[in-house]
Design a protein around this motif. Sequence first.
Motif, mmCIF file in Angstrom:
data_model
loop_
_atom_site.group_PDB
_atom_site.id
_atom_site.type_symbol
_atom_site.label_atom_id
_atom_site.label_comp_id
_atom_site.label_asym_id
_atom_site.label_seq_id
_atom_site.Cartn_x
_atom_site.Cartn_y
_atom_site.Cartn_z
ATOM 1 N N ILE A 106 55.665 38.701 44.625
ATOM 2 C CA ILE A 106 56.429 37.319 44.932
ATOM 3 C C ILE A 106 55.619 36.301 44.434
ATOM 4 O O ILE A 106 55.852 35.065 44.894
ATOM 5 C CB ILE A 106 56.829 37.400 46.535
ATOM 6 C CG1 ILE A 106 55.636 37.474 47.292
ATOM 7 C CG2 ILE A 106 57.540 38.563 46.909
ATOM 8 C CD1 ILE A 106 55.793 37.004 48.860
ATOM 9 N N GLY A 107 54.457 36.432 43.485
ATOM 10 C CA GLY A 107 53.748 35.318 43.128
ATOM 11 C C GLY A 107 52.616 34.859 43.849
ATOM 12 O O GLY A 107 52.161 33.605 43.445
ATOM 13 N N LEU A 108 51.740 35.434 44.609
ATOM 14 C CA LEU A 108 50.761 35.173 45.272
ATOM 15 C C LEU A 108 49.599 35.858 44.756
ATOM 16 O O LEU A 108 49.377 37.222 45.099
ATOM 17 C CB LEU A 108 50.999 35.500 46.667
ATOM 18 C CG LEU A 108 51.911 34.589 47.320
ATOM 19 C CD1 LEU A 108 52.154 35.093 48.756
ATOM 20 C CD2 LEU A 108 51.846 33.144 47.291
ATOM 21 N N PRO A 109 48.813 35.339 43.820
ATOM 22 C CA PRO A 109 47.698 36.173 43.471
ATOM 23 C C PRO A 109 46.847 36.925 44.248
ATOM 24 O O PRO A 109 46.084 36.009 45.384
ATOM 25 C CB PRO A 109 46.835 35.047 42.390
ATOM 26 C CG PRO A 109 47.999 34.136 42.409
ATOM 27 C CD PRO A 109 48.821 33.904 43.370
ATOM 28 N N ARG A 110 46.217 37.907 44.250
ATOM 29 C CA ARG A 110 45.539 38.999 45.107
ATOM 30 C C ARG A 110 43.982 38.081 45.204
ATOM 31 O O ARG A 110 43.466 37.810 46.386
ATOM 32 C CB ARG A 110 45.333 40.279 44.779
ATOM 33 C CG ARG A 110 44.437 40.801 45.767
ATOM 34 C CD ARG A 110 44.153 42.384 45.309
ATOM 35 N NE ARG A 110 45.351 43.290 44.862
ATOM 36 C CZ ARG A 110 45.679 43.874 45.732
ATOM 37 N NH1 ARG A 110 45.083 44.031 47.054
ATOM 38 N NH2 ARG A 110 46.776 44.653 45.808
ATOM 39 N N LYS A 111 43.504 37.711 44.205
ATOM 40 C CA LYS A 111 42.198 37.261 44.036
ATOM 41 C C LYS A 111 41.962 35.895 44.850
ATOM 42 O O LYS A 111 40.885 35.452 45.493
ATOM 43 C CB LYS A 111 41.596 36.858 42.508
ATOM 44 C CG LYS A 111 41.687 38.483 41.995
ATOM 45 C CD LYS A 111 40.970 37.799 40.522
ATOM 46 C CE LYS A 111 40.736 39.227 39.566
ATOM 47 N NZ LYS A 111 40.043 38.842 38.360
#
Length: 361
Positions: A106-111
């Motif tokens: 949904i567009g939330l970068p893991r890093k």
Amino acid sequence: VIKNQIWSFEQLQGIYYVAVPIRLTVLKVSGGLLLFNPLPPTNELLTGIKSLEEIYGPVLSIVLPTSSGLEHKIAMPAMARAFPGAELWLSPGQWSFPVPLPLEWIGLPRKRTKILSEDGFPHQDYCEWHSLGPLDIGLGQFQEFSCYHKPSCSLLVTDALVSIQSEPPSLFNDNPEALLFHSRETGEDLPVDTPQSRQKGWRRLILFSSFLRPENLKIPSLFSVLQKAFKPGLRKAKYHFGLYPFSWQKGWEESVNELLWENKGVIVPPVIERLVFPRAKNTFLDWLQKISNIKGLRTLVPAHYSSKVEFTQRDAKQLISKLDERSWPNDKGNWKFLTWLDKTLLDKGIVPSDPLKRFKD
């Protein structure tokens, strides 16, 4: 909101002209800015935030402090893209419907995505964080983190508390269509822009957003609605072509008074009390007790309605007393539809009878 410490940006969100202001709050923290409760990053919003960055430093963190408020969650991915250098902080238990999706999808970068409490808290030298919940609400989890901004002595909340003024917010000044639309009695009435019409429409919007279907609101028959639609002067999309499926009954004006700041001060939104916490009053009171222990508390900054209201330790303790003394949840008058909806969801097994069971040790 607070000079050199807190700023807010507001947008109108809603459906069928049932629109209320929703607020992104910007905090000054060490080395830059924190964004609390994201909004869709329009050009106007980004320009405003960029102007703050030029003076106070870059956006360091974007905080989504709720796990269930769709109107707040929906803008988080776009805001993450707009500020690629900011850390992203989320309330635990994020969920999507009807299919659960990984945060990356949904567009939330893991890093650069972190979870409040599980990964600590951002800017603890400036901010003190308090959790309301978690609760099991059936489809997902409710949890909300409030933020006490120490330099300004201000408490930021999302949906837990509101202050509703009797006058329409200034956000409607240039776009009063929602107020005028709901100031009418039938679909054949042509909206007239007067201060009285704006206030009338605003009070009805308060009742809509608070109770979904207030006691003194009736839904006329489809035949009646169509009979009064498509009149001359109303054949425009902004008037919904005269389609107005509402009939306000005698007494609605008095019923809104139970919500207004001038009469009640800071309140718990009826939808939150009746649909989220109907069987978890003590959980809410425990959170409010923690708030009442914050020394130096002076101001409340909610994400809805009034942007700033005086709210001290004494006010928090008085609110606890009021809630403790009256019935919870309320199920009379304007609350009847919410009561019916809650019982329906409970009877169908959509919401649990014990919202705390899943989180007990």
